[in-house]
Write an enzyme that holds these catalytic residues in place. Structure first.
Site, PDB file in Angstrom:
ATOM      1  N   LYS A 171       0.947  -1.353   0.088  1.00  0.00           N
ATOM      2  CA  LYS A 171      -0.054   0.053  -0.256  1.00  0.00           C
ATOM      3  C   LYS A 171       0.878   1.214  -0.018  1.00  0.00           C
ATOM      4  O   LYS A 171       0.644   2.100  -0.581  1.00  0.00           O
ATOM      5  CB  LYS A 171      -0.841  -0.118   1.178  1.00  0.00           C
ATOM      6  CG  LYS A 171      -1.711   1.203   1.468  1.00  0.00           C
ATOM      7  CD  LYS A 171      -2.545   1.375   0.375  1.00  0.00           C
ATOM      8  CE  LYS A 171      -3.654   2.827   0.594  1.00  0.00           C
ATOM      9  NZ  LYS A 171      -4.212   3.127  -0.591  1.00  0.00           N
ATOM     10  N   LYS A 239       0.339  11.600   5.692  1.00  0.00           N
ATOM     11  CA  LYS A 239       0.932  10.352   6.739  1.00  0.00           C
ATOM     12  C   LYS A 239       1.093   9.217   6.035  1.00  0.00           C
ATOM     13  O   LYS A 239       2.113   8.585   6.158  1.00  0.00           O
ATOM     14  CB  LYS A 239      -0.674   9.960   7.402  1.00  0.00           C
ATOM     15  CG  LYS A 239      -0.440   8.705   8.275  1.00  0.00           C
ATOM     16  CD  LYS A 239      -1.276   7.518   7.703  1.00  0.00           C
ATOM     17  CE  LYS A 239      -2.599   7.728   7.384  1.00  0.00           C
ATOM     18  NZ  LYS A 239      -3.236   6.520   6.847  1.00  0.00           N
TER      19      LYS A 239
HETATM   20  P1  NAD Z   1     -11.978   9.406   7.264  1.00  0.00           P
HETATM   21  O1  NAD Z   1     -11.571  10.367   8.277  1.00  0.00           O
HETATM   22  O2  NAD Z   1     -13.038   9.822   6.203  1.00  0.00           O
HETATM   23  O3  NAD Z   1     -12.796   8.246   8.064  1.00  0.00           O
HETATM   24  C1  NAD Z   1     -12.259   7.695   9.489  1.00  0.00           C
HETATM   25  C2  NAD Z   1     -13.501   7.623  10.212  1.00  0.00           C
HETATM   26  O4  NAD Z   1     -13.115   7.078  11.336  1.00  0.00           O
HETATM   27  C3  NAD Z   1     -14.417   8.910  10.667  1.00  0.00           C
HETATM   28  O5  NAD Z   1     -15.631   8.689  10.278  1.00  0.00           O
HETATM   29  C4  NAD Z   1     -14.015   9.156  12.172  1.00  0.00           C
HETATM   30  O6  NAD Z   1     -15.024   9.675  12.963  1.00  0.00           O
HETATM   31  C5  NAD Z   1     -13.710   7.604  12.414  1.00  0.00           C
HETATM   32  N1  NAD Z   1     -12.769   7.616  13.815  1.00  0.00           N
HETATM   33  C6  NAD Z   1     -11.900   8.194  13.915  1.00  0.00           C
HETATM   34  N2  NAD Z   1     -11.241   7.860  15.400  1.00  0.00           N
HETATM   35  C7  NAD Z   1     -12.426   6.931  16.007  1.00  0.00           C
HETATM   36  C8  NAD Z   1     -12.399   6.050  16.957  1.00  0.00           C
HETATM   37  N3  NAD Z   1     -11.461   6.257  17.894  1.00  0.00           N
HETATM   38  N4  NAD Z   1     -13.248   5.174  17.248  1.00  0.00           N
HETATM   39  C9  NAD Z   1     -14.304   5.015  16.133  1.00  0.00           C
HETATM   40  N5  NAD Z   1     -14.377   5.708  15.118  1.00  0.00           N
HETATM   41  C10 NAD Z   1     -13.410   6.559  14.773  1.00  0.00           C
HETATM   42  O7  NAD Z   1     -10.938   8.596   6.677  1.00  0.00           O
HETATM   43  P2  NAD Z   1     -11.143   7.687   5.275  1.00  0.00           P
HETATM   44  O8  NAD Z   1     -10.543   8.626   4.075  1.00  0.00           O
HETATM   45  O9  NAD Z   1     -12.073   7.026   5.460  1.00  0.00           O
HETATM   46  O10 NAD Z   1      -9.677   6.884   5.442  1.00  0.00           O
HETATM   47  C11 NAD Z   1      -9.605   5.971   6.525  1.00  0.00           C
HETATM   48  C12 NAD Z   1      -8.490   4.914   6.146  1.00  0.00           C
HETATM   49  O11 NAD Z   1      -8.345   4.583   4.780  1.00  0.00           O
HETATM   50  C13 NAD Z   1      -6.914   5.757   6.360  1.00  0.00           C
HETATM   51  O12 NAD Z   1      -6.392   4.904   6.752  1.00  0.00           O
HETATM   52  C14 NAD Z   1      -6.867   6.293   4.838  1.00  0.00           C
HETATM   53  O13 NAD Z   1      -5.258   6.288   4.689  1.00  0.00           O
HETATM   54  C15 NAD Z   1      -7.132   5.046   4.246  1.00  0.00           C
HETATM   55  N6  NAD Z   1      -7.612   5.231   2.748  1.00  0.00           N
HETATM   56  C16 NAD Z   1      -8.279   6.188   2.189  1.00  0.00           C
HETATM   57  C17 NAD Z   1      -8.697   6.524   1.022  1.00  0.00           C
HETATM   58  C18 NAD Z   1      -9.420   7.498   0.219  1.00  0.00           C
HETATM   59  O14 NAD Z   1      -9.532   7.690  -0.938  1.00  0.00           O
HETATM   60  N7  NAD Z   1     -10.253   8.437   1.293  1.00  0.00           N
HETATM   61  C19 NAD Z   1      -8.107   5.417   0.008  1.00  0.00           C
HETATM   62  C20 NAD Z   1      -7.638   4.288   0.530  1.00  0.00           C
HETATM   63  C21 NAD Z   1      -7.185   4.112   1.927  1.00  0.00           C
END
Ligand code: NAD
Length: 295
Positions: A171, A239
């Site tokens: 990744k 990050k």
């Molecule tokens: P995001 O911030 O939209 O979603 C994360 C969610 O986690 C939020 O809804 C937040 O409220 C929740 N959260 C945070 N702390 C928490 C806790 N202690 N308990 C419960 N819920 C909690 O982020 P995202 O874009 O969905 O990314 C999530 C992961 O996927 C990350 O590691 C990111 O790097 C990875 N990712 C993101 C993408 C993208 O296009 N957005 C693509 C691939 C991978």
């Protein structure tokens, strides 16, 4: 089976909703954001009161959380998954972490009889919604095979990379490459703007020519529309790049291009754009040259 899903944000939300739509599993969700939870309970999931509540009730617990610190807190912290799940539970982390974090969390889980797959995903929010993301999995092959139907229910491609750590390794390498392509795309579009060329036509050329990449496509769509609302926040991209550069350092691989892109990300974050989309690196060029690049 009872599936717990913790972290139903930009990526977790659509992935969770695809499990609800495409399987007969009972799904229990928890997120700090009530709006994010509601988008899943509206489709038939039930909500939980806490991480411990999800973990104690489910056979498989899935997380999609922003940064390694939060993943460690939710998994190994007090009242976390390791504290609360029954032995024999399967834990699948879809977040992007360092290989070291994945190994550390897997060890903590194993000590409690919980089997873990690290399963970071790629494809962005549109492909998460369409159920066509790619999942790269690290962990025991038998646990992988047992959980493959679940992973397939919200993805287009699932690849077992090897033991714990290799999912995160794949990744980080992928994202480093994608961000380098995006940064080159920002520069290319600014040259296009200054040349006076029709940017819509230039975009159509690139999308059908050798300059095309997912990094270009994502960045140009947002930049040309002037919409930097985060579907993938710059803070999260930063990050990922930080973790990729750390991995390169640990492996003794010198970087020429990726560190420059990291500087561009740092500049954009310094401009207050961390919660904007990662395409907001374009704003560094636009601000420096006092010129916006829009279709
Ligand atoms: P995001 O911030 O939209 O979603 C994360 C969610 O986690 C939020 O809804 C937040 O409220 C929740 N959260 C945070 N702390 C928490 C806790 N202690 N308990 C419960 N819920 C909690 O982020 P995202 O874009 O969905 O990314 C999530 C992961 O996927 C990350 O590691 C990111 O790097 C990875 N990712 C993101 C993408 C993208 O296009 N957005 C693509 C691939 C991978």
């Amino acid at each position: 089976m009872k599936i717990g899903f913790i972290g139903v944000g930009n990526m977790g939300g659509p992935m969770c909703r695809n499990i609800i739509r495409n399987t007969n599993h009972e799904v229990v969700v928890f997120d700090l954001s009530p709006g994010a939870v509601k988008a899943c309970t509206d489709l038939g999931a039930s909500s939980a009161a806490s991480v411990a509540d999800v973990a104690s009730r489910c056979d498989v617990v899935i997380t999609s959380l922003p940064i390694p610190r939060i993943v460690e807190e939710v998994t190994l912290g007090a009242g976390g998954i390791a504290d609360s799940a029954k032995p024999g539970t399967v834990f699948i982390d879809l977040s992007t972490n360092s290989p070291a974090t994945a190994k550390h969390v897997a060890e903590g889980m194993a000590a409690k009889g919980i089997r873990m797959l690290e399963a970071p995903v790629s494809g962005g929010t549109a492909r998460a919604a369409a159920g066509t993301i790619v999942i790269m999995v690290g962990g025991d092959e038998t646990v992988f095979e047992q959980n493959l139907p679940l992973l397939k229910s919200f993805s287009g491609e699932v690849i077992h990379m090897g033991g714990i750590g290799y999912g995160s390794t794949a990744k980080l390498i992928n994202n480093m490459l994608a961000f380098c392509n995006s940064a080159a795309a920002a520069e290319a579009l600014m040259i296009g703007k200054r040349s006076g060329i029709d940017l819509t036509k230039l975009d159509a050329v690139i999308r059908n020519a050798s300059g095309m990449s997912a990094g270009y496509a994502n960045l140009s769509a947002k930049v040309l529309a002037g919409d930097f609302t985060a579907t993938f926040a710059l803070d999260l991209a930063h990050k990922d790049m930080r973790l990729a550069l750390q991995m390169a350092d640990e492996l003794g691989v010198p970087g020429m291009i990726a560190p420059q892109v990291m500087s561009l990300m740092r500049m954009a974050r310094g401009m207050g754009l961390g919660s904007s989309d990662s395409a907001a690196i374009m704003r560094v060029y636009e601000t420096a040259l006092n010129e916006d690049v829009r279709a």
